[in-house]
Design a protein around this motif. Structure first.
Motif, PDB file in Angstrom:
ATOM      1  N   THR A 147      38.105  44.903  38.104  1.00 37.07           N
ATOM      2  CA  THR A 147      38.980  43.772  38.424  1.00 37.07           C
ATOM      3  C   THR A 147      39.929  44.264  39.513  1.00 37.07           C
ATOM      4  N   GLY A 148      40.206  43.441  40.493  1.00 37.96           N
ATOM      5  CA  GLY A 148      41.043  43.906  41.603  1.00 37.96           C
ATOM      6  C   GLY A 148      40.342  45.001  42.406  1.00 37.96           C
ATOM      7  N   GLY A 149      39.032  44.929  42.429  1.00 40.92           N
ATOM      8  CA  GLY A 149      38.240  45.989  43.065  1.00 40.92           C
ATOM      9  C   GLY A 149      38.289  45.989  44.584  1.00 40.92           C
ATOM     10  N   ALA A 150      38.888  44.941  45.189  1.00 42.33           N
ATOM     11  CA  ALA A 150      39.022  44.941  46.651  1.00 42.33           C
ATOM     12  C   ALA A 150      40.372  45.508  47.089  1.00 42.33           C
ATOM     13  N   ALA A 183      35.593  41.757  40.607  1.00 40.21           N
ATOM     14  CA  ALA A 183      36.236  40.454  40.401  1.00 40.21           C
ATOM     15  C   ALA A 183      37.584  40.520  41.103  1.00 40.21           C
ATOM     16  N   ASP A 184      37.774  39.669  42.115  1.00 36.71           N
ATOM     17  CA  ASP A 184      39.016  39.732  42.894  1.00 36.71           C
ATOM     18  C   ASP A 184      39.274  38.348  43.471  1.00 36.71           C
ATOM     19  N   ASP A 185      40.541  37.929  43.491  1.00 39.18           N
ATOM     20  CA  ASP A 185      40.827  36.627  44.112  1.00 39.18           C
ATOM     21  C   ASP A 185      41.288  36.800  45.566  1.00 39.18           C
ATOM     22  N   PHE A 186      41.308  38.034  46.032  1.00 39.58           N
ATOM     23  CA  PHE A 186      41.689  38.363  47.416  1.00 39.58           C
ATOM     24  C   PHE A 186      43.104  37.875  47.753  1.00 39.58           C
ATOM     25  N   HIS A 229      40.320  48.102  35.034  1.00 38.71           N
ATOM     26  CA  HIS A 229      41.213  46.954  35.249  1.00 38.71           C
ATOM     27  C   HIS A 229      42.350  47.311  36.225  1.00 38.71           C
ATOM     28  N   PHE A 230      42.114  46.960  37.503  1.00 38.56           N
ATOM     29  CA  PHE A 230      43.124  47.194  38.550  1.00 38.56           C
ATOM     30  C   PHE A 230      43.959  45.948  38.840  1.00 38.56           C
ATOM     31  N   ALA A 231      43.383  44.756  38.557  1.00 37.94           N
ATOM     32  CA  ALA A 231      44.019  43.526  39.037  1.00 37.94           C
ATOM     33  C   ALA A 231      45.442  43.399  38.515  1.00 37.94           C
TER      34      ALA A 231
END
Ligand code: UFG
Length: 338
Positions: free
Chosen positions: A6-9, A30-33, A79-81
């Motif tokens: 998550t938050g992989g970008a 999974a990232d919302d950028f 889980h980075f996001a």
């Protein structure tokens, strides 16, 4: 079987994606950028010559996350996001609590529903608040955070600890990062903060590239060797490799472990400025400014537990960090918009 980031970008997520792909894992992002760019994915694929599965989703959106989990076979989650700007969290606490806690709860619910039992969490040395001693060990007191961002990390650690206590199939690693800097040696991925950077190294590189005029050194009257703040700076590639090691650990253990990811070495603000100038042969004009609210004098890790449990230790030195930070910034003066 894939590893979900998550938050992989983001800054740390993208470097971890590279190390996981290089180690042979399949990666789903999974990232919302909202604080990153889709361009990051292309560059991760370019560096590794592998492909990544990408979902443009808000990790707090349950329906979207259920859809992801039902289309992929996820072996473990990193889980980075989360929102991460300390100052912004003081101004918008609700936004931080809502986002950082909701994403985690949604993720845990989806993991339970889809039978995923391994999670690595992006925690931070900020959970130690104002440390009672340095180097800091994992068993040292936590709490007393100076801002809502820090409290969200502390609260999520508590949520994960309690969840792992109640479910003996769960494996959970809380990685407490010290100060990540540097960039991939290719110069293709790195840190690109929104607006004026809050953190020291991106501020230095933006002064070096001419986007900012001068560095403010926040305080030179701390109880440290040269009076400026001391931190444990760690190369982001070392940090990323720490996640691969933590993943391997999580795959054959259960329970919950907090682990420091740092080098164990403290450098002052002036050490950082002088090293950056020497290594990169560029000038960094600076002035001594008042202390910044909420800052502590010194913060560095005892990284022995990471070596004992994960067989991991940081390998890159300060010159590597300064060189790679500059290589990224000078080749991408406008970040991913170049
Ligand atoms: N500093 C300056 N000038 C600047 C920016 C920073 O002198 O323009 C100094 C700070 O006063 C501090 C040091 O550089 O002494 C490092 O500051 P950073 O903002 O880079 O990092 P912090 O240690 O304050 O915060 C970092 C992360 C947080 C995390 C914390 C954990 O940004 O997310 O470490 O300890 F919570």
């Amino acid at each position: 079987m894939s590893i979900l980031l998550t938050g992989g970008a983001g800054y740390i997520g993208s470097h971890t994606a590279v190390e996981l792909l290089n180690a042979g894992y399949s990666v789903v992002i999974a990232d919302d950028f909202s604080n990153s760019s889709p361009e990051v994915i292309k560059r991760v694929e370019e560096i590794t010559k592998k492909t990544v599965s990408v979902y443009r989703v808000d990790v707090a959106d349950k329906a979207a996350m259920r859809d992801l989990f039902s289309h992929e076979t996820i072996e473990a989650v990193i889980h980075f996001a989360g929102f991460k700007a300390v100052g912004e969290s003081v101004k918008k606490p609700m936004m931080y609590y809502r986002n950082n806690l909701d994403t985690t709860l949604t993720l845990l619910e989806c993991m339970k529903e889809f039978g995923v039992s391994r999670i690595i969490f992006s925690s931070s040395a900020t959970v130690y608040g104002s440390p009672e001693r340095v180097p800091i060990e994992e068993t040292d007191k936590t709490g007393g955070c100076s801002n809502p961002y820090g409290w969200t990390k502390w609260m999520i650690e508590q949520i994960l600890t309690d969840t792992a206590k109640a479910d003996d199939t769960l494996s959970c690693v809380l990685l407490r990062y010290f100060n990540p800097i540097g960039a991939h040696p290719s110069g293709r991925i790195g840190e690109m903060p929104n607006g004026i950077p809050n953190n020291l190294m991106p501020y230095i590189t933006q002064v070096a590239v001419g986007r900012l005029k001068m560095l403010n050194v926040f305080g030179n009257d701390y109880d440290t060797p040269d009076g400026t703040g001391v931190r444990d700076y760690i190369h982001v590639v070392d940090l990323a490799k720490g996640h691969v090691a933590a993943l391997k650990y999580a795959l054959d253990h259960t329970g919950c472990e907090a682990i420091n990811l740092g080098t164990g070495i403290g450098y002052s603000v002036l050490d950082m400025v002088h090293s950056f100038m020497r290594v990169n042969k560029v000038d960094i004009p600076f002035v001594i400014a008042p202390r910044r609210g909420g800052d502590i004098a010194q913060c560095y890790a005892n990284p022995a537990k990471a070596e004992r449990l994960l067989g991991w230790k940081a390998e890159k030195n300060l010159d590597d960090m300064c060189r790679d930070s500059w290589n990224w910034q000078k080749n991408n003066p406008n970040g991913y918009e170049d």
